[in-house]
Design a protein around this motif. Structure first.
Motif, short mmCIF file in Angstrom:
data_model
loop_
_atom_site.label_atom_id
_atom_site.label_comp_id
_atom_site.label_asym_id
_atom_site.label_seq_id
_atom_site.Cartn_x
_atom_site.Cartn_y
_atom_site.Cartn_z
N ALA A 252 0.83 -1.21 0.00
CA ALA A 252 0.00 0.00 0.00
C ALA A 252 0.86 1.26 0.00
O ALA A 252 0.42 2.32 -0.45
CB ALA A 252 -0.93 0.00 1.21
N THR A 253 2.08 1.15 0.52
CA THR A 253 2.96 2.33 0.57
C THR A 253 3.42 2.76 -0.81
O THR A 253 3.97 3.86 -0.96
CB THR A 253 4.20 2.03 1.43
OG1 THR A 253 4.86 0.85 0.93
CG2 THR A 253 3.82 1.83 2.88
N GLN A 254 3.20 1.92 -1.81
CA GLN A 254 3.62 2.27 -3.17
C GLN A 254 2.63 3.22 -3.85
O GLN A 254 2.91 3.78 -4.90
CB GLN A 254 3.75 1.00 -4.02
CG GLN A 254 4.64 -0.08 -3.40
CD GLN A 254 6.10 0.29 -3.38
OE1 GLN A 254 6.59 0.95 -4.29
NE2 GLN A 254 6.82 -0.13 -2.36
N SER A 255 1.46 3.40 -3.24
CA SER A 255 0.42 4.24 -3.84
C SER A 255 0.81 5.71 -3.77
O SER A 255 1.24 6.19 -2.71
CB SER A 255 -0.91 4.02 -3.13
OG SER A 255 -1.95 4.75 -3.75
N PRO A 256 0.65 6.46 -4.85
CA PRO A 256 0.99 7.89 -4.82
C PRO A 256 -0.06 8.72 -4.11
O PRO A 256 -1.15 8.23 -3.78
CB PRO A 256 1.05 8.25 -6.30
CG PRO A 256 0.07 7.32 -6.96
CD PRO A 256 0.19 6.03 -6.19
N ILE A 257 0.26 9.96 -3.86
CA ILE A 257 -0.72 10.93 -3.36
C ILE A 257 -1.86 11.01 -4.37
O ILE A 257 -1.64 11.05 -5.58
CB ILE A 257 -0.07 12.30 -3.15
CG1 ILE A 257 1.01 12.21 -2.05
CG2 ILE A 257 -1.11 13.35 -2.77
CD1 ILE A 257 1.84 13.46 -1.90
N LEU A 258 -3.10 11.02 -3.88
CA LEU A 258 -4.25 11.04 -4.77
C LEU A 258 -4.19 12.23 -5.71
O LEU A 258 -3.94 13.37 -5.29
CB LEU A 258 -5.54 11.12 -3.95
CG LEU A 258 -6.85 11.05 -4.76
CD1 LEU A 258 -7.10 9.63 -5.24
CD2 LEU A 258 -8.03 11.54 -3.93
N PHE A 259 -4.40 11.96 -7.00
CA PHE A 259 -4.44 13.04 -7.98
C PHE A 259 -5.45 12.71 -9.07
O PHE A 259 -5.84 11.54 -9.25
CB PHE A 259 -3.06 13.29 -8.60
CG PHE A 259 -2.57 12.18 -9.49
CD1 PHE A 259 -2.76 12.21 -10.87
CD2 PHE A 259 -1.88 11.09 -8.95
CE1 PHE A 259 -2.31 11.19 -11.69
CE2 PHE A 259 -1.41 10.06 -9.77
CZ PHE A 259 -1.63 10.11 -11.15
N MET A 260 -5.88 13.73 -9.77
CA MET A 260 -6.77 13.57 -10.91
C MET A 260 -6.03 14.04 -12.15
O MET A 260 -5.49 15.15 -12.18
CB MET A 260 -8.05 14.39 -10.71
CG MET A 260 -9.06 14.21 -11.85
SD MET A 260 -10.55 15.24 -11.63
CE MET A 260 -9.86 16.89 -11.86
N ASP A 261 -5.99 13.19 -13.18
CA ASP A 261 -5.30 13.60 -14.40
C ASP A 261 -6.22 14.44 -15.28
O ASP A 261 -7.37 14.72 -14.93
CB ASP A 261 -4.74 12.39 -15.15
CG ASP A 261 -5.83 11.45 -15.69
OD1 ASP A 261 -7.01 11.86 -15.79
OD2 ASP A 261 -5.49 10.30 -16.02
N GLY B 16 1.92 14.13 2.95
CA GLY B 16 2.78 13.75 1.84
C GLY B 16 2.99 12.26 1.74
O GLY B 16 3.89 11.79 1.06
N ASN B 17 2.11 11.47 2.38
CA ASN B 17 2.28 10.02 2.46
C ASN B 17 0.91 9.38 2.72
O ASN B 17 0.42 9.42 3.85
CB ASN B 17 3.26 9.69 3.59
CG ASN B 17 3.63 8.23 3.66
OD1 ASN B 17 2.80 7.35 3.46
ND2 ASN B 17 4.89 7.96 3.96
N PRO B 18 0.28 8.80 1.71
CA PRO B 18 -1.04 8.20 1.92
C PRO B 18 -1.05 7.10 2.97
O PRO B 18 -2.01 6.98 3.74
CB PRO B 18 -1.40 7.63 0.53
CG PRO B 18 -0.61 8.47 -0.42
CD PRO B 18 0.67 8.78 0.27
N ALA B 19 0.02 6.30 3.04
CA ALA B 19 0.05 5.21 4.02
C ALA B 19 0.08 5.75 5.44
O ALA B 19 -0.54 5.18 6.35
CB ALA B 19 1.26 4.31 3.76
#
Length: 427
Positions: free
Chosen positions: A94-103, A124-127
């Motif tokens: 789960a730590t590999q997931s980036p900060i939520l963004f919309m393209d 700066g860290n979703p996990a």
């Protein structure tokens, strides 16, 4: 210690924690602290539930109890009779997931939790943000105040203490009734403004320590049979000869091709993560055994759309994302002791890899069941219940794949190669 100095130390600790992409001989102090917190049952209202209670490494870092997974698939919290609404996702990778963004196309990617609400925007860290949620959730660890988490961590006899790792982190004047307050479902610890600020800083440091552990090689191991065969994990002569069986290789080919699995569960990167961290509505039926229906019979899980509706900056995108949930990693989907029943999907509707693969293949082919069927009832009746959320269905990558029973079996065989802790020296 000043806030700026604490954050400087924190950043240094996180860098020492690593990303989990490379194996380490020994855990860092930050990872050791995070591990101690992760497995500490006292960090709940009734001192009976830890992070690992719902994210057990022996079960692939998710729910470990067959009796729960076989039915509602949601776990009881520290308070008896309090249940979450969703199946615990895996804490691994789960730590590999980036900060939520919309393209630019309006596609949301990243964050943690099934609905992405641990965006990572604040820390700066979703996990790290996700790690803070269960402590205060009344349906989970149920502590009444984030200061209670800090108090118990600071008082704990861990192998690595928070105050040793970050000097001054626990420099808080605790009221004499702190322990009493932290044993009640509601209430706030009566801290001065300065001590409250310090407790808030320490709470973030705790979250970062948990995230550092979750990013460690112990959790993000990359030691599956697939990794040995395709990821260069082999060290000795026997390990270097690890190969997938013919059926597993066929399953991988179908996974990449006709089965369309790799469209979302991507394996282009090395080591492959088997998720693109986006969100989809797969058309999963509601789980009729979810305890939520006993108190909220009209409950519908809006997923990402529900979270977006709570954000003024994203509310305009809520409807088009209603019913979408995070694409999970497929690593460790078969991990567990022999005989363990696991649950799949955000609501745990499916109880077997065979069942969910068959659903992906035939969702739009079979007739609609006339009622709220369980997976076993639906398979027996050769039908699928109506989706929990009918709009925004993914119709491009599942539903009518034309796979044969042998194809489905091969894909399942391949999925079983994704369990960590594979021993290449065992025949």
């Amino acid at each position: 210690m000043k806030r700026q100095a604490l954050w400087a130390v924190t950043i240094g600790c996180l860098c020492a924690g690593g990303t989990g992409a490379a194996l380490a001989a020994d855990p860092t102090p930050t990872e050791q602290l995070g591990r101690a917190i992760f497995f500490d049952e006292t960090l709940s209202l009734n001192e009976n539930q830890s992070c690992a209670s719902c994210h057990d490494p022996a079960a692939g870092w998710t729910g470990p109890t067959s009796a729960v997974n076989a039915h509602g698939a949601v776990y009881e919290g520290s308070i008896p009779g309090a249940f979450g609404d969703r199946k615990p996702p895996s804490a691994a990778y789960a730590t590999q997931s980036p900060i939520l963004f919309m393209d630019r196309a309006g596609l949301f990617t990243g964050g943690n939790f099934w609905d992405g609400r641990a965006t990572g925007e604040r820390l700066g860290n979703p996990a790290a943000e996700q790690a803070q949620g269960p402590f205060l959730n009344p349906k989970e660890q149920a502590l009444p105040d984030s200061a209670c988490v800090v108090y118990r961590v600071c008082m704990a006899a861990y192998p690595v203490a928070l105050n040793d790792l970050v000097p001054g982190a626990c420099a808080i004047s605790w009221p004499v009734d702190t322990d009493t307050v932290c044993r009640t479902p509601v209430g706030m610890v009566a801290l001065s403004d300065a001590d409250r600020e310090q407790a808030n800083i320490a709470y973030d440091l705790i979250a970062f320590a948990i995230a550092a552990y979750e990013a460690s090689p112990e959790v993000n191991a990359f030691t599956s049979k697939f990794d040995y065969a395709h990821g260069g994990k082999g060290k000795g002569p026997k390990a270097s000869k690890v190969k997938l069986s013919k059926e597993e290789q066929r399953g991988l080919a179908l996974f990449r091709g006709k089965g369309k699995c790799a469209k979302c569960h991507t394996l282009g990167d090395q080591p492959a993560l088997f998720t693109d961290f986006t969100f989809d509505n797969l058309g999963l039926p509601p789980n009729p055994e979810n305890p939520v229906y006993a108190t909220s019979p009209d409950f519908v899980d809006a997923g990402l759309g529900g979270f977006l509706a709570s954000r003024p900056d994203y509310a305009d995108f809520a409807q088009e994302n209603r019913g979408k949930h995070k694409v999970p990693t497929l690593r460790n989907v078969a991990q567990g002791p022999e005989g363990l029943i696991k649950a799949y999907g955000h609501n745990g509707y499916f109880k077997s890899l065979e069942g969910i693969v068959h659903f992906y293949n035939t969702r739009d082919v079979k007739p609609t069941c006339p009622g709220a069927y369980t997976e076993a009832e639906a398979l027996a009746a050769a039908c699928w219940p109506a989706p929990e959320v009918a709009e925004n269905l993914n119709t491009d990558e599942l539903g009518d794949l034309g796979l044969t029973p042998a194809d489905e079996a091969a894909i399942v065989a391949f999925l079983k190669t994704l369990s960590d802790n594979f021993d290449p020296l065992v025949p």
